[in-house]
Scaffold this motif. Structure first.
Motif, PDB file in Angstrom:
ATOM      1  N   LEU A 142       0.810  -1.219   0.000  1.00  0.00           N
ATOM      2  CA  LEU A 142       0.000   0.000   0.000  1.00  0.00           C
ATOM      3  C   LEU A 142       0.842   1.267   0.000  1.00  0.00           C
ATOM      4  O   LEU A 142       0.415   2.294  -0.550  1.00  0.00           O
ATOM      5  N   GLY A 143       2.030   1.229   0.605  1.00  0.00           N
ATOM      6  CA  GLY A 143       2.842   2.437   0.677  1.00  0.00           C
ATOM      7  C   GLY A 143       2.157   3.515   1.499  1.00  0.00           C
ATOM      8  O   GLY A 143       1.336   3.246   2.378  1.00  0.00           O
ATOM      9  N   LEU A 144       2.476   4.761   1.204  1.00  0.00           N
ATOM     10  CA  LEU A 144       1.947   5.883   1.981  1.00  0.00           C
ATOM     11  C   LEU A 144       0.500   6.216   1.654  1.00  0.00           C
ATOM     12  O   LEU A 144      -0.243   6.715   2.499  1.00  0.00           O
ATOM     13  N   TYR A 145       0.077   5.954   0.424  1.00  0.00           N
ATOM     14  CA  TYR A 145      -1.214   6.485  -0.017  1.00  0.00           C
ATOM     15  C   TYR A 145      -2.219   5.408  -0.424  1.00  0.00           C
ATOM     16  O   TYR A 145      -3.365   5.728  -0.720  1.00  0.00           O
ATOM     17  N   GLY A 146      -1.812   4.150  -0.435  1.00  0.00           N
ATOM     18  CA  GLY A 146      -2.711   3.105  -0.891  1.00  0.00           C
ATOM     19  C   GLY A 146      -3.796   2.771   0.109  1.00  0.00           C
ATOM     20  O   GLY A 146      -3.608   2.869   1.326  1.00  0.00           O
ATOM     21  N   THR A 147      -4.955   2.357  -0.403  1.00  0.00           N
ATOM     22  CA  THR A 147      -6.061   1.885   0.429  1.00  0.00           C
ATOM     23  C   THR A 147      -6.712   0.691  -0.252  1.00  0.00           C
ATOM     24  O   THR A 147      -6.816   0.630  -1.473  1.00  0.00           O
ATOM     25  N   PHE A 148      -7.123  -0.266   0.555  1.00  0.00           N
ATOM     26  CA  PHE A 148      -7.859  -1.428   0.070  1.00  0.00           C
ATOM     27  C   PHE A 148      -9.170  -1.451   0.842  1.00  0.00           C
ATOM     28  O   PHE A 148      -9.186  -1.654   2.057  1.00  0.00           O
TER      29      PHE A 148
END
Length: 269
Positions: free
Chosen positions: A67-73
């Motif tokens: 996801l890193g800093l900005y990813g969302t699931f």
């Protein structure tokens, strides 16, 4: 950036919603069309997590997400909502009970074969949330390093899944100065830190957030845990210049490994 407990929760959630049935995969955004096509129609066999890396097992191939800093699931039961915004990957399935999951803004989203996944895992340190973790592998790096323990705990090739919050809180609970070189940390101190990370991160998976106060300190905590106050329910993280909960000394902060570190200069000598 989500820490390891969040990714393990995602793996558990996707297992409940999607495992055991064919999955329809698409890339409404268009940036993952080839990868989605490679997964479309396959049965999701299992899900897994290692540190901050999420894996979906499709037999002879794996979906890998960081996801890193900005990813969302985001996921849910039933039919997915109408696509809005930049959706990198949309998964729908669940068999007789429809379910969906949509991914936005990840650092990594790729399809790997077995050798590719093995190569990625070989670069990662042990994960305190995994039953197969080998903490001695991390100690082999930490115990001979001149680098500060506060920096080493953030390096995913040393220890997987630990981020800024767990770093600060585990070192405070152990009474270890984050600037102490790794080679000056005793094996007994390292074992205590590892065992505490297992405890704290397992609780994080269970409750869905990081709360690190020991029961006796939580009882006298005047601050109710609040998502608006990221320091509530914790000893030092995001509590710069506020009094230490144990000794009253102002909590200090500095940038270490690109992230704000928090510690008490009196309790962590």
């Amino acid at each position: 950036m989500p820490e390891g407990h969040t990714i393990h929760r995602l793996a558990q959630r996707h297992k409940q919603l999607l495992v055991g049935a064919p999955v329809r995969a698409s890339s409404p955004q268009g940036r993952f069309e080839a990868g989605a096509a490679a997964l479309d129609g396959l049965v999701l066999r299992d899900t897994d997590a290692h540190g901050k890396h999420l894996f979906h097992d499709y037999g002879d191939r794996w979906l890998h997400v960081h996801l890193g800093l900005y990813g969302t699931f985001v996921d849910g039961a039933g039919e997915p909502p109408a696509p809005r915004g930049q959706i990198r990957l949309l998964l729908t399935g669940g068999g007789e009970t429809p379910a969906w999951a949509e991914l936005r803004g990840p650092t990594a989203c790729e399809v790997l074969d077995d050798p590719g996944r093995d190569a990625l895992l070989a670069r990662l340190g042990p994960d305190p949330l995994r039953a197969d973790a080998e903490p001695d592998r991390a100690w082999a790096r930490i115990g001979r390093s001149r680098t500060s323990i506060g920096a080493l705990l953030m390096r995913q090739d040393v220890l997987s899944g630990v981020g800024n919050v767990y770093r600060a809180e585990a070192l405070f609970r152990a009474g270890i100065d984050p600037y102490r070189p790794g080679r000056d940390v005793s094996v007994e101190e390292w074992t205590a830190v590892w065992d505490d990370l297992v405890l704290l991160m397992t609780d994080g998976v269970r409750v869905g957030r990081i709360l690190t106060l020991r029961p006796e300190d939580a009882e006298r905590d005047p601050e109710l845990p609040s998502r608006q106050d990221r320091g509530a329910g914790r000893y030092v993280y995001h509590r710069a210049n506020r009094p230490c909960r144990i000794c009253g000394t102002p909590v200090r902060t500095a940038v270490v490994e690109g992230r704000n570190l928090f510690w008490c200069p009196s309790c962590q000598k």
